[in-house]
Structures are given as structure tokens and as C-alpha cells.
Design a protein around this motif. Structure first.
Motif, PDB file in Angstrom:
ATOM      1  N   ASN A  19      47.312  33.183  29.844  1.00 36.50           N
ATOM      2  CA  ASN A  19      48.515  32.687  30.468  1.00 36.50           C
ATOM      3  C   ASN A  19      48.525  31.201  30.135  1.00 36.50           C
ATOM      4  O   ASN A  19      47.821  30.496  30.839  1.00 36.50           O
ATOM      5  CB  ASN A  19      48.800  33.194  31.909  1.00 36.50           C
ATOM      6  CG  ASN A  19      50.057  32.693  32.340  1.00 36.50           C
ATOM      7  OD1 ASN A  19      50.763  32.066  31.887  1.00 36.50           O
ATOM      8  ND2 ASN A  19      50.246  33.236  33.731  1.00 36.50           N
ATOM      9  N   PHE A  20      49.140  30.668  29.223  1.00 36.89           N
ATOM     10  CA  PHE A  20      49.351  29.233  28.961  1.00 36.89           C
ATOM     11  C   PHE A  20      50.890  28.777  29.581  1.00 36.89           C
ATOM     12  O   PHE A  20      51.058  27.665  29.432  1.00 36.89           O
ATOM     13  CB  PHE A  20      49.645  28.913  27.511  1.00 36.89           C
ATOM     14  CG  PHE A  20      48.087  29.210  26.867  1.00 36.89           C
ATOM     15  CD1 PHE A  20      47.509  28.347  26.641  1.00 36.89           C
ATOM     16  CD2 PHE A  20      47.911  30.434  26.427  1.00 36.89           C
ATOM     17  CE1 PHE A  20      46.133  28.452  25.795  1.00 36.89           C
ATOM     18  CE2 PHE A  20      46.856  30.847  25.751  1.00 36.89           C
ATOM     19  CZ  PHE A  20      45.861  29.782  25.418  1.00 36.89           C
ATOM     20  N   SER A  21      51.338  29.491  30.287  1.00 39.07           N
ATOM     21  CA  SER A  21      52.950  29.213  30.892  1.00 39.07           C
ATOM     22  C   SER A  21      52.766  28.357  32.070  1.00 39.07           C
ATOM     23  O   SER A  21      53.891  27.900  32.219  1.00 39.07           O
ATOM     24  CB  SER A  21      53.668  30.702  30.912  1.00 39.07           C
ATOM     25  OG  SER A  21      53.319  31.301  32.085  1.00 39.07           O
ATOM     26  N   THR A  22      51.668  28.522  32.886  1.00 38.52           N
ATOM     27  CA  THR A  22      51.795  27.565  34.004  1.00 38.52           C
ATOM     28  C   THR A  22      50.850  26.445  33.878  1.00 38.52           C
ATOM     29  O   THR A  22      49.809  26.282  32.867  1.00 38.52           O
ATOM     30  CB  THR A  22      51.537  28.352  35.480  1.00 38.52           C
ATOM     31  OG1 THR A  22      50.082  28.696  35.140  1.00 38.52           O
ATOM     32  CG2 THR A  22      52.274  29.542  35.565  1.00 38.52           C
ATOM     33  N   ASN A  23      50.912  25.270  34.444  1.00 39.71           N
ATOM     34  CA  ASN A  23      50.254  24.066  34.150  1.00 39.71           C
ATOM     35  C   ASN A  23      49.011  23.953  35.066  1.00 39.71           C
ATOM     36  O   ASN A  23      48.369  23.093  35.588  1.00 39.71           O
ATOM     37  CB  ASN A  23      51.024  22.796  34.710  1.00 39.71           C
ATOM     38  CG  ASN A  23      52.168  22.590  33.760  1.00 39.71           C
ATOM     39  OD1 ASN A  23      52.235  23.249  32.578  1.00 39.71           O
ATOM     40  ND2 ASN A  23      53.103  21.828  34.163  1.00 39.71           N
ATOM     41  N   ILE A  24      48.309  25.135  34.990  1.00 38.51           N
ATOM     42  CA  ILE A  24      47.106  25.356  35.915  1.00 38.51           C
ATOM     43  C   ILE A  24      45.896  25.971  35.111  1.00 38.51           C
ATOM     44  O   ILE A  24      46.447  26.557  33.989  1.00 38.51           O
ATOM     45  CB  ILE A  24      47.183  26.005  37.143  1.00 38.51           C
ATOM     46  CG1 ILE A  24      47.602  27.725  36.962  1.00 38.51           C
ATOM     47  CG2 ILE A  24      48.050  25.357  38.171  1.00 38.51           C
ATOM     48  CD1 ILE A  24      47.956  28.357  38.157  1.00 38.51           C
ATOM     49  N   PHE A  25      44.787  26.019  35.196  1.00 34.67           N
ATOM     50  CA  PHE A  25      43.786  26.550  34.699  1.00 34.67           C
ATOM     51  C   PHE A  25      43.543  27.805  35.505  1.00 34.67           C
ATOM     52  O   PHE A  25      42.943  27.691  36.602  1.00 34.67           O
ATOM     53  CB  PHE A  25      42.491  25.683  34.515  1.00 34.67           C
ATOM     54  CG  PHE A  25      41.466  26.572  33.678  1.00 34.67           C
ATOM     55  CD1 PHE A  25      41.388  26.644  32.425  1.00 34.67           C
ATOM     56  CD2 PHE A  25      40.185  27.094  34.591  1.00 34.67           C
ATOM     57  CE1 PHE A  25      40.325  27.155  31.708  1.00 34.67           C
ATOM     58  CE2 PHE A  25      39.336  27.598  33.820  1.00 34.67           C
ATOM     59  CZ  PHE A  25      39.162  27.545  32.439  1.00 34.67           C
ATOM     60  N   CYS A  26      43.487  29.061  34.742  1.00 35.57           N
ATOM     61  CA  CYS A  26      43.479  30.225  35.681  1.00 35.57           C
ATOM     62  C   CYS A  26      42.013  30.481  36.012  1.00 35.57           C
ATOM     63  O   CYS A  26      41.110  30.636  35.023  1.00 35.57           O
ATOM     64  CB  CYS A  26      44.204  31.594  34.759  1.00 35.57           C
ATOM     65  SG  CYS A  26      45.989  31.230  34.226  1.00 35.57           S
ATOM     66  N   LYS A  27      41.809  30.688  37.252  1.00 36.37           N
ATOM     67  CA  LYS A  27      40.425  30.885  37.663  1.00 36.37           C
ATOM     68  C   LYS A  27      40.433  31.663  38.914  1.00 36.37           C
ATOM     69  O   LYS A  27      41.105  31.537  39.918  1.00 36.37           O
ATOM     70  CB  LYS A  27      39.485  29.643  38.002  1.00 36.37           C
ATOM     71  CG  LYS A  27      38.209  29.680  38.530  1.00 36.37           C
ATOM     72  CD  LYS A  27      37.436  28.373  38.805  1.00 36.37           C
ATOM     73  CE  LYS A  27      36.245  28.581  39.217  1.00 36.37           C
ATOM     74  NZ  LYS A  27      35.560  27.034  39.191  1.00 36.37           N
TER      75      LYS A  27
END
Length: 335
Positions: A19-27
Motif C-alpha cells: 500500500n503506497f497510497s497513504t503517506n505512512i509507513f505501514c507497520k
């Protein structure tokens, strides 16, 4: 409310690998999930109407009195409350997060747009600045913003710092609201802890401002499990900490790889990039990456001032970033 934000997978039956669509790093932090399972009984009682335990915990963290804090159902809730509380002429940075415009339109503001701080129309009564800015990752210096605040004491300056954990640049600290009564700072625990489904944010302002906004707030707007989750996150910040140095370095590498494909990436002070395609449309690219590679990007064509050529990505792991480049390259070969 604007349709077409990032993470718009709802309503689709497609598995997302990256998921590159939100400006967060998915953790994912499983400790939070386990903690919330033990607190499920909270749903059988009303939460504090003003999220008082969380407000006090945030005030302690920010080193400011809790009468300068209002906890909201995500930073977006704060945006709509501000627009409801302060009518007039709103000057909005462009391009930027679309909810400022939507909130102001909903409450019949006059709206103008600017790209540089010197271009703000003279009769604007409120100024909306996303810092770091979404979608391009631009950061205004605190010196420039303080000049704006001090030279415009009768204007309300709203500075949205939702992405403050994703830039090495210096941003406003909370005590600035006591120095500048015309300043509102927005923050997002959703972004800080990579929990977009949590919907918890807050604003920091002089008590003279929070007292006005408070009259527009709905009671119990932040639910009991969201309050409990936020308290847990604040007490376990190290578990959620992102490696910002890695993300910034990887952003530069991703930018270079995109440029090699003929895709323009705009300068960014954060982990995310605004990009412009040489051909095709961002929606076509988005649908291709989603269906063929399980990769979700942000079609940025609905930002004010942008076009169907624009898209946005937030860097993830090195392998995921390489998979994104490979997917985009295969799509471009179709032309």
C-alpha cells in the motif's frame, strides 16, 4: 467529504500486497491488538464526552496545559470544526489536502488559493497550511511561518502537522500557540502510529481559540476503544517508531528510479513523492498496478491544481519499492 483519498480499497475484492497510497509507513504492532481485546468491555459504556483521559495524556506529552488541547475523531474532524467555528475568507495552499477546501465550502467561506506565503490575498481571515504538505512533501520553514504569524495577528493561521514524524525538518512545537494566539496546530495520531482506521487526532491552540471551537464539538465524538488505543500507543511509542532516516534515504532512491523511467518526481522533504507521468493517466496506472501486482497508489488528479498525469506514493520497504518500479516499468512498456 471528498471521494478518492488514499487507501481507498473499501468496496473492492482485491488483495493488497503493498500500500503506497497513504503517506505512512505501514507497520503492524500486535501488542495493541492484544491490548484492545482485553478492553472490549469498554463498548458497553459511554466514553468520556471530551476524551478527557487522552486529552490530559496528550497535554503531558506536549508539555502544555490541557485547556490548549482538543481531541478529535482524526485531524479531519478538527478541520471541519475550525471551518464551522471561524467563517470568512479562507486562503488555502495549493495543491494540498482537499478536506480544507471541502470544510470551508460546507460552511460558506470565500476561498482563494496560494502557492507561496507572499501570495496570500490581503483580505483572507484564515490561512490553511499543510506542513509537511500533502501531496508534494514540501515543508515551510518555521521562520517563514513565524513571520506570517507576527505580521498578521488578526488572521487565523492553521498549520496541519499531521506528517511531522515523516520529516527531519524543524516544525512548530506546541508552546508556540501561547506565543501566537492566532495559531492552530493540527496533529494526527492516525499518522504517527500508522493506524488510519483509528481516527484520533487533536488540535493545539491558545485557550481563547479552543474555547470557541469547543462549542461546536459533538459529545462522545471519540469512541472508547479509540481513546484506549491512543493511550496505549502513547505509552508504547518505541514499539511504533519508524526509521525516518531510512525512509528519507529510500525516498531519494525511489525518486531516482522513477526519473530513470521518465517520470517526474517533485522535491520532497518527507517520505512521500508527488509524481507526474509522461503519458497515460494516473488512474490507468493505479488500476493496472492494483489488478496485476496488488499494489495500491494514490491517483492525485483530484488535488486542486493537479492533472490526470499526477500520482503520489509513500515509500515502503526496499523490496516493495523495487516491486513498484518493476510494475510501473511494465505498464509503461504498453505504450
Amino acid at each position: 467529504m471528498i471521494d478518492g483519498h488514499g487507501d481507498d480499497i473499501y468496496g473492492r475484492d482485491i488483495a493488497i500486497k503493498s500500500n503506497f497510497s497513504t503517506n505512512i509507513f505501514c507497520k503492524r504492532v500486535t501488542g495493541l491488538e492484544t491490548h484492545l481485546q482485553t478492553k472490549i468491555g469498554l463498548i458497553y459504556n459511554y466514553p468520556p464526552p471530551d476524551a478527557k483521559p487522552l486529552r490530559e495524556r496528550i497535554a503531558f506529552k506536549e508539555n502544555i496545559n490541557d485547556d490548549s488541547i482538543l481531541v478529535t475523531s482524526g485531524a479531519v474532524d478538527a478541520i471541519y470544526l475550525i471551518a464551522m467555528a471561524f467563517h470568512g475568507h479562507s486562503a488555502i495552499l495549493s495543491p494540498t489536502f482537499s478536506e480544507y477546501e471541502d470544510a470551508c465550502k460546507r460552511h460558506a467561506h470565500k476561498i482563494s488559493y496560494f502557492q507561496e506565503l507572499d501570495d496570500i490575498e490581503s483580505d483572507a481571515t484564515s490561512v490553511w497550511i499543510c506542513n509537511p504538505n500533502n501531496p508534494d512533501g514540501r515543508v515551510f520553514s518555521t521562520n517563514d511561518l513565524e513571520k506570517l504569524l507576527s505580521s498578521n495577528p488578526n488572521r487565523l493561521i492553521i498549520v496541519d502537522q499531521a506528517y511531522e514524524d515523516y520529516t527531519p525538518n524543524t516544525l512548530f512545537e506546541s508552546h508556540k500557540v501561547l506565543e501566537y494566539p492566532n495559531l492552530i496546530i493540527l496533529k494526527s495520531l492516525t499518522k504517527k502510529f500508522s493506524l488510519p482506521g483509528l481516527r484520533v487526532g487533536y488540535l493545539i491552540a491558545n485557550p481563547s481559540v479552543t474555547n470557541i471551537i469547543k462549542t461546536k464539538m459533538m459529545p462522545w465524538s471519540v469512541n472508547a476503544l479509540a481513546i484506549e488505543a491512543a493511550l496505549y500507543c502513547l505509552d508504547h511509542e518505541d514499539d511504533f517508531k519508524i526509521n525516518m532516516a531510512f525512509l528519507i534515504k529510500e525516498k531519494e532512491r525511489l525518486s531516482h528510479k522513477l526519473e530513470e523511467l521518465g517520470i517526474q518526481s517533485f522535491p520532497s522533504d518527507t517520505n512521500f513523492l508527488l509524481c507526474q507521468l509522461p503519458r497515460g493517466t494516473s488512474n490507468e496506472l493505479k488500476e493496472y498496478l492494483l489488478s496485476q501486482h496488488g499494489i495500491l497508489i494514490r491517483d492525485a488528479s483530484n488535488f486542486n491544481g493537479l492533472t490526470p498525469l499526477h500520482f503520489r506514493v509513500a515509500v515502503q520497504t526496499r523490496q516493495e519499492n523495487d516491486n513498484l518500479i518493476s510494475g510501473i516499468k511494465s505498464w509503461l512498456l504498453q505504450f
